[in-house]
Write a protein that holds these residues in place. Structure first.
Motif, short mmCIF file in Angstrom:
data_model
loop_
_atom_site.label_atom_id
_atom_site.label_comp_id
_atom_site.label_asym_id
_atom_site.label_seq_id
_atom_site.Cartn_x
_atom_site.Cartn_y
_atom_site.Cartn_z
N GLN A 122 0.80 -1.28 -0.06
CA GLN A 122 0.01 0.00 0.05
C GLN A 122 0.84 1.31 -0.04
O GLN A 122 1.30 1.84 0.85
N ARG A 176 -6.10 8.21 4.48
CA ARG A 176 -6.51 7.91 5.95
C ARG A 176 -6.18 8.68 6.95
O ARG A 176 -5.31 9.41 6.84
N SER A 182 2.11 4.93 -0.21
CA SER A 182 1.42 6.46 0.32
C SER A 182 2.49 7.27 -0.01
O SER A 182 3.66 6.96 -0.08
N TYR A 217 -2.78 7.73 -0.19
CA TYR A 217 -2.45 6.71 -0.54
C TYR A 217 -2.83 6.24 -2.17
O TYR A 217 -3.76 6.89 -2.43
N ASP A 218 -2.08 5.32 -2.62
CA ASP A 218 -2.55 4.86 -4.01
C ASP A 218 -3.94 4.17 -3.83
O ASP A 218 -4.09 3.36 -3.20
N PHE A 242 -5.01 0.67 -1.44
CA PHE A 242 -5.56 0.67 -0.31
C PHE A 242 -6.97 0.37 -0.10
O PHE A 242 -7.28 -0.26 1.05
N SER A 282 -2.89 10.73 5.72
CA SER A 282 -2.00 10.27 4.69
C SER A 282 -2.53 9.97 3.43
O SER A 282 -3.80 9.65 3.30
#
Length: 697
Positions: free
Chosen positions: A152, A319, A154, A285-286, A290, A283
């Motif tokens: 994941q 997130r 980020s 994230y892709d 995610f 954060s």
């Protein structure tokens, strides 16, 4: 000696020339190394569209040359500073200078960038730029070069949002957004729907034109819906500034205590409202990895909303890593939800929720305090009662019946139901009318309601559906075309494949059946070309449906057509449940290839069934032989999608009944009790206290 001394200047000149030449060579080599490395390519791919010129790139290359983290941090910092928009070279020089100061400070205090609220993260250009970032850094060679190992991925920087109003809600897609802010297209849809409404052939089967207006106005900008967060919540919420139109969807971290603390804050604020004004550390994230990692913890009843966020306009996932409640005047007085609302539907014999027959009542609630918020809820309920009183004041509307569907949250729904019960028990004229004409117990899941809106208001209908009818030559001809062009390719294993004659036999037997319904539905595009098909059944005894298979032309897969066809099949199964049992559908089952046996693109097909809330039933499923010339098939999973309530296990006798009906009616085996495969499955199922449901992926 004198002669030697006279030669020294010449030797020094040559030496200095050599050094200068070597320095030039070194500079050229350094320059080319900097220009051809992965960071240079990253700057070109990600920041050149933001106006970054040649000399700012050279400065950035030298500034960040010693640290892979610093390189990524610079790109992220630049995206936040430009918001994804092109800026001139002088501004780039300012960005580079300010980043130098920022990073020096961040090395002591942590990589954290502050924004006053969420609005900079909503901008479409910023979203496009972040997509460029993840598209580039997700490449294997790039990940290796930058030492990125986590699945994941980020940003290396966190973003501190100084002021965010957090609510456990999901923003529904507004009609204007669905039509790309084309008022012309929106007005055409409204006028055409209103025309159908006002010119319906059957009295009391269509909503009134003013009711249609209520619903269109409610959906225009996009309302919010509150998710269940007290019992089973995977952290989905909105971080807003002003109202939902200025918000980002975010997931509170469930691997720490953040989600639990935020939930407690919502509960604490219930009496005033359900949200919380916070400062949040998030954060980026892709997106796909995610959300894929979230699947195991999502409440199945909320899967639709997570899918909506995953497939929404933002190119990234957010997130919430940490938050601090804001203890100020605004925290007590500030309210961000645009609408408070309740929804009814005009009832008829069609059990499926129909958006064009819904009636929404809403009140604008921006910046409402506790007293105003409660006043708006009370006004909202009174408005709906007044509306129905005016409807039934006209004799021609006496045949109408309405049903409560849902409300923005449980508090409003309960207040509405209690008020209606109070009026119904009053013995007044309007009370008696409501008691006779209004049903307050909802029958549709919220995900069913909102997905129906999505489909109904989609800008264009890309498919039409044809149900195959036994004895109809045209439809049987279409079935033959589907069988040879799509079905046979989808089922290369002859033991899993039905013959064309079998399909004809199933259609003939089902024509007058009273215990089940059998459907073959083909999907055609606007040119009349067959693009897919689905075979499915409804079983009266277990009140369950079974999807035998769903197939889309190979060249059109992953285009959304499969999901459209699936939703159409579910709506027909829901109608079957109402027609044969007069109640909502309980379950839909489907057999799929076990991952270890499948030759297909495993993640692709598993993802489809997973996102539609299918669970693997933990027992050994064996498909009996479909004919004397075929063998039984192992390596399959029998999966189930609960349509109303979800639990960790289901009774073994219920699953045995569904499998029995499936074998008898869908496979044409008249007496499954004499079938060895069914006998083995039944014995295992009845020996279990409950059949466990496990995630597909």
């Amino acid at each position: 000696m004198l002669e030697f001394l006279t030669k020294i200047p010449g030797v020094l000149e040559v030496f200095l020339n050599v050094l200068e030449f070597l320095a030039v060579i070194a500079s050229v080599i350094t320059f080319f190394v900097l220009m051809i490395n992965k960071f240079s390519k990253a700057l070109k791919k990600i920041l050149v569209p933001c106006g970054m010129g040649f000399w700012p790139r050279i400065r950035a290359l030298f500034l960040c040359r010693k640290s892979q983290i610093k390189k990524r941090a610079f790109i992220e910092y630049a995206l936040l500073k430009t918001n994804g928009y092109p800026v001139i070279n002088s501004e780039w020089n300012m960005i580079i200078n300010s980043f130098r100061t920022f990073y020096t400070k961040a090395e002591q205090e942590g990589l954290k960038y502050s924004v006053p609220n969420c609005t900079p993260l909503i901008d479409p250009e910023f979203s496009k730029a972040v997509k460029r970032y993840f598209d580039y850094f997700s490449q294997k060679k790039v990940r290796k070069a930058f030492g990125i190992s986590e699945e994941q991925m980020s940003w290396v920087m966190k973003i501190h949002i100084e002021e965010a109003y957090a609510t456990p809600t999901c923003l529904l897609t507004g009609l204007l957004s669905q039509y790309d802010e084309s008022w012309e297209e929106f007005i055409k849809r409204y006028v055409s729907t209103a025309y159908i409404t006002e010119n319906g052939e059957i009295q009391n089967k269509n909503v009134l034109s003013n009711e249609l207006y209520f619903t269109f106005a409610w959906l225009l900008w996009g309302p919010s819906y509150e998710l269940e967060y007290k019992k089973y919540w995977a952290g989905l919420c909105q971080l807003s500034y002003g109202d939902e139109s200025n918000s980002i969807p975010a997931i509170a971290d469930t691997s720490s205590d953040v989600a639990e603390r935020l939930k407690n804050k919502f509960v604490e604020n219930e009496e005033r409202r359900y949200g919380a004004l916070i400062s949040a550390e998030v954060s980026i994230y892709d997106k796909k990895p995610f959300f894929a990692a979230l699947r195991s913890g999502i409440n199945p009843n909320n899967t639709y909303f997570y899918d909506k966020v995953e497939n929404g306009e933002l190119s990234f996932g957010v997130r919430i890593d940490e938050f601090i409640p804001c203890l100020n005047y605004k925290a007590k007085k500030y309210y961000s939800t645009a609408y408070v609302w309740i929804l009814f539907e005009l009832e008829d014999d069609d059990f499926v929720f129909q958006p064009e027959k819904s009636v929404a009542f809403f009140e604008h609630a921006n910046l409402a305090n506790k007293v105003t918020y409660q006043f708006l809820i009370d006004t909202l309920i009174e408005k709906s009662i007044k509306h129905f009183e005016s409807v039934y004041a006209k004799e021609e509307n006496a045949g109408r019946r309405y049903r409560f569907v849902c409300a923005m949250n449980d508090k409003i729904a309960l207040a509405c139901q209690n008020k209606y019960k109070e009026v119904m028990a009053s013995g007044t004229a309007i009370g008696n009318i409501l008691k006779e004409k209004i049903e307050m117990e909802p029958i549709h899941a919220s995900s069913e309601v909102f997905s129906a809106y999505d489909e109904f208001f989609a800008p264009s209908k890309s498919m039409v559906y044809e149900e195959i009818v036994y004895g109809d030559r045209t439809s049987l001809s279409d079935l033959g075309q589907f069988y040879t062009e799509i079905y046979m390719e989808a089922f290369p294993n002859e033991n899993e494949r039905e013959t064309f004659d079998h399909f004809l036999g199933y259609l003939r037997k089902a024509a007058n059946a009273k215990e089940y319904k059998y459907h073959i539905v083909l999907a055609k595009n606007e040119q009349g070309r067959i693009v897919g098909g689905c075979v499915f059944n409804y079983f009266k005894k277990s009140n369950a449906g079974v999807i035998e298979f769903l197939a889309i032309r190979r060249d059109l897969q992953s285009s959304g057509l499969g999901s459209q066809l699936y939703r159409h099949a579910v709506s027909m199964l829901s109608e079957d449940a109402y027609d044969m049992n007069r109640k909502p559908l309980d379950y839909i089952c489907c057999e799929i290839d076990a991952p270890e046996y499948s030759k297909a693109e495993i993640k692709k097909y598993l993802y489809f069934w997973n996102k539609n809330n299918y669970w693997h039933l933990k027992f050994k499923y064996i498909q009996p032989a479909l004919s004397v010339d075929q063998d039984s098939v192992e390596g399959l999973w029998f999966t189930i999608s609960p349509q109303r309530e979800w639990s960790k296990s289901l009774p073994g006798n219920l699953i045995a009944d569904i499998v029995y009906d499936y074998i008898k009616y869908a496979m044409g085996i008249d007496n499954p009790e004499n079938c060895a495969e069914f006998a083995a499955m039944k014995e295992e199922l009845l020996s279990k206290k409950g059949v466990e449901l496990q995630r597909i992926i």
